[in-house]
Scaffold this motif. Structure first.
Motif, PDB file in Angstrom:
ATOM      1  N   ASN A   1       0.846  -1.195   0.000  1.00  0.00           N
ATOM      2  CA  ASN A   1       0.000   0.000   0.000  1.00  0.00           C
ATOM      3  C   ASN A   1       0.875   1.237   0.000  1.00  0.00           C
ATOM      4  OD1 ASN A   1      -2.273  -1.609   0.269  1.00  0.00           O
ATOM      5  ND2 ASN A   1      -2.358  -1.397   2.504  1.00  0.00           N
TER       6      ASN A   1
ATOM      7  N   HIS B   1     -11.701  -1.487   8.883  1.00  0.00           N
ATOM      8  CA  HIS B   1     -12.151  -2.682   8.155  1.00  0.00           C
ATOM      9  C   HIS B   1     -11.595  -3.929   8.839  1.00  0.00           C
ATOM     10  CE1 HIS B   1      -8.089  -2.075   6.610  1.00  0.00           C
ATOM     11  NE2 HIS B   1      -8.081  -3.377   6.334  1.00  0.00           N
TER      12      HIS B   1
ATOM     13  N   SER C   1       3.069  -7.074   8.935  1.00  0.00           N
ATOM     14  CA  SER C   1       3.019  -5.793   8.231  1.00  0.00           C
ATOM     15  C   SER C   1       4.255  -4.961   8.529  1.00  0.00           C
ATOM     16  CB  SER C   1       1.737  -5.027   8.574  1.00  0.00           C
ATOM     17  OG  SER C   1       1.857  -4.344   9.788  1.00  0.00           O
TER      18      SER C   1
ATOM     19  N   PHE D   1      -2.097   4.203  13.464  1.00  0.00           N
ATOM     20  CA  PHE D   1      -2.872   2.998  13.217  1.00  0.00           C
ATOM     21  C   PHE D   1      -4.000   2.936  14.230  1.00  0.00           C
ATOM     22  CE2 PHE D   1      -3.485  -1.557  14.033  1.00  0.00           C
ATOM     23  CZ  PHE D   1      -3.803  -1.974  12.759  1.00  0.00           C
TER      24      PHE D   1
ATOM     25  N   TRP E   1       0.202  -9.744  13.386  1.00  0.00           N
ATOM     26  CA  TRP E   1      -1.187  -9.828  13.852  1.00  0.00           C
ATOM     27  C   TRP E   1      -1.632 -11.263  13.719  1.00  0.00           C
ATOM     28  CZ3 TRP E   1      -2.493  -4.883  15.157  1.00  0.00           C
ATOM     29  CH2 TRP E   1      -1.760  -3.866  14.529  1.00  0.00           C
TER      30      TRP E   1
ATOM     31  N   ARG F   1       4.028   7.063   2.637  1.00  0.00           N
ATOM     32  CA  ARG F   1       4.163   5.931   3.550  1.00  0.00           C
ATOM     33  C   ARG F   1       3.918   4.680   2.723  1.00  0.00           C
ATOM     34  NH1 ARG F   1       0.430   2.636   6.634  1.00  0.00           N
ATOM     35  NH2 ARG F   1       1.652   1.601   8.243  1.00  0.00           N
TER      36      ARG F   1
ATOM     37  N   ASN G   1       3.291   0.560   3.090  1.00  0.00           N
ATOM     38  CA  ASN G   1       3.032  -0.559   3.995  1.00  0.00           C
ATOM     39  C   ASN G   1       3.012  -1.849   3.198  1.00  0.00           C
ATOM     40  OD1 ASN G   1       0.764  -2.508   5.319  1.00  0.00           O
ATOM     41  ND2 ASN G   1       1.996  -1.483   6.868  1.00  0.00           N
TER      42      ASN G   1
ATOM     43  N   THR H   1       2.132  -5.864   3.512  1.00  0.00           N
ATOM     44  CA  THR H   1       1.553  -6.921   4.354  1.00  0.00           C
ATOM     45  C   THR H   1       1.795  -8.267   3.699  1.00  0.00           C
ATOM     46  OG1 THR H   1      -0.610  -6.483   3.359  1.00  0.00           O
ATOM     47  CG2 THR H   1      -0.266  -5.664   5.580  1.00  0.00           C
TER      48      THR H   1
ATOM     49  N   ARG I   1       0.815 -12.267   3.851  1.00  0.00           N
ATOM     50  CA  ARG I   1      -0.355 -13.025   4.290  1.00  0.00           C
ATOM     51  C   ARG I   1      -0.354 -14.435   3.734  1.00  0.00           C
ATOM     52  NH1 ARG I   1      -4.755  -8.746   4.120  1.00  0.00           N
ATOM     53  NH2 ARG I   1      -3.555  -6.829   4.129  1.00  0.00           N
TER      54      ARG I   1
HETATM   55  C1  MD3 Z   1      -4.833  -6.138  12.151  1.00  0.00           C
HETATM   56  N1  MD3 Z   1      -3.139  -2.141   5.888  1.00  0.00           N
HETATM   57  O1  MD3 Z   1      -3.765  -3.773   3.817  1.00  0.00           O
HETATM   58  S1  MD3 Z   1      -1.192  -2.852   8.203  1.00  0.00           S
HETATM   59  C2  MD3 Z   1      -4.516  -3.786   4.810  1.00  0.00           C
HETATM   60  O2  MD3 Z   1      -0.925   0.197   7.136  1.00  0.00           O
HETATM   61  C3  MD3 Z   1      -4.234  -2.870   5.946  1.00  0.00           C
HETATM   62  O3  MD3 Z   1      -1.562  -0.214   5.125  1.00  0.00           O
HETATM   63  C4  MD3 Z   1      -2.807  -1.154   6.871  1.00  0.00           C
HETATM   64  O4  MD3 Z   1      -4.994  -2.833   6.864  1.00  0.00           O
HETATM   65  C5  MD3 Z   1      -1.670  -0.341   6.350  1.00  0.00           C
HETATM   66  O5  MD3 Z   1      -5.489  -4.533   4.923  1.00  0.00           O
HETATM   67  C6  MD3 Z   1      -2.536  -1.735   8.179  1.00  0.00           C
HETATM   68  C7  MD3 Z   1      -1.546  -3.615   9.689  1.00  0.00           C
HETATM   69  C8  MD3 Z   1      -2.586  -4.679   9.690  1.00  0.00           C
HETATM   70  C9  MD3 Z   1      -2.818  -5.487   8.600  1.00  0.00           C
HETATM   71  C10 MD3 Z   1      -3.736  -6.514   8.694  1.00  0.00           C
HETATM   72  C11 MD3 Z   1      -4.413  -6.739   9.888  1.00  0.00           C
HETATM   73  C12 MD3 Z   1      -3.252  -4.890  10.840  1.00  0.00           C
HETATM   74  C13 MD3 Z   1      -4.170  -5.906  10.970  1.00  0.00           C
HETATM   75  C14 MD3 Z   1      -5.330  -7.789  10.034  1.00  0.00           C
HETATM   76  C15 MD3 Z   1      -5.951  -8.001  11.231  1.00  0.00           C
HETATM   77  C16 MD3 Z   1      -5.716  -7.169  12.287  1.00  0.00           C
END
Ligand code: MD3
Ligand code: FE
Length: 202
Positions: A109, A120, A134, A143, A167, A193, A195, A197, A199
């Motif tokens: 992201n 979400h 992440s 956050f 997480w 920024r 990010n 993730t 998964r």
């Molecule tokens: C907590 N991204 O891509 S990362 C995403 O910073 C998203 O771009 C955010 O949420 C970002 O879906 C937050 C941290 C994160 C990612 C997944 C999670 C926190 C989470 C799933 C469950 C709980």
């Protein structure tokens, strides 16, 4: 240092602080093949966050979002997840106490100043027993981390360049989001920024 902010949610402060250049090179290599895009939500809004991905990627259709191994436009597989990201995911998951982790999807992201991600849940993955790792790079962000119900109270956690959060367990399905990113400049990343993730989607 290592901080558990909720059961199963572990912040590894500065875990990749010294690896910014290699991580950015990996991001740029993916983005060269999967250019940044702004997805449309099922509700018809264009997201302020720009996205790219590798491993499995997003496909959106009338049914909503799904993970898929191939680009539905070209029929080609999405790029493989770079080795440095696979290694980082495994090391972070182990450090956080989740054991070995082999992700099969990586979402990237990009937040420009003003970009945000509304509250979400991440529930499109098939296996909620796997954690999500992440990685935050560039501009800082706040956050928002809530509970299993959208209306549960949220805590606000500052995330800085080099922080990694794992997480899993009871936090895996908690609501979360990112507050609008403030204007600024990071010497390595510029006015963004990023990010990443990692998964297990399938
Ligand atoms: C907590 N991204 O891509 S990362 C995403 O910073 C998203 O771009 C955010 O949420 C970002 O879906 C937050 C941290 C994160 C990612 C997944 C999670 C926190 C989470 C799933 C469950 C709980
Ligand atoms: Fe999310």
């Amino acid at each position: 240092w290592c901080e558990e902010i909720a059961p199963g949610a572990v912040v590894l402060h500065g875990f990749v602080r010294d690896h910014g250049p290699e991580l950015l090179a990996a991001v740029n290599a993916v983005v060269a093949q999967v250019p940044w895009r702004h997805l449309t939500t099922p509700g018809g809004f264009t997201m302020s966050v720009a996205m790219s991905w590798c491993g499995n990627g997003w496909t959106s259709d009338s049914q909503g979002y799904r993970y898929s191994a191939r680009d539905p436009g070209s029929g080609r597989r999405w790029p493989v997840i770079p080795d440095i990201l696979m290694a980082l995911a495994d090391e972070a998951a182990q450090r956080a106490g989740f054991g070995h982790f082999v992700p099969d999807a990586c979402l990237i992201n990009r937040y420009d100043p003003g970009s945000k991600l509304s509250l979400h849940q991440d529930k499109d993955e098939h296996d909620f027993s796997a954690p999500i790792v992440s990685v935050s790079l560039g501009l800082p962000a706040i956050f928002q981390f809530g509970g299993l119900q959208r209306n549960d109270r949220t805590q606000r956690i500052p995330l800085a360049h080099g922080d990694v959060v794992v997480w899993g367990g009871p936090s895996r399905l908690c609501f979360h989001g990112i507050m609008p990113v403030k204007e600024g400049f990071h010497s390595l990343v510029g006015s963004h920024r990023i990010n990443i993730t990692l998964r297990k989607a399938r």
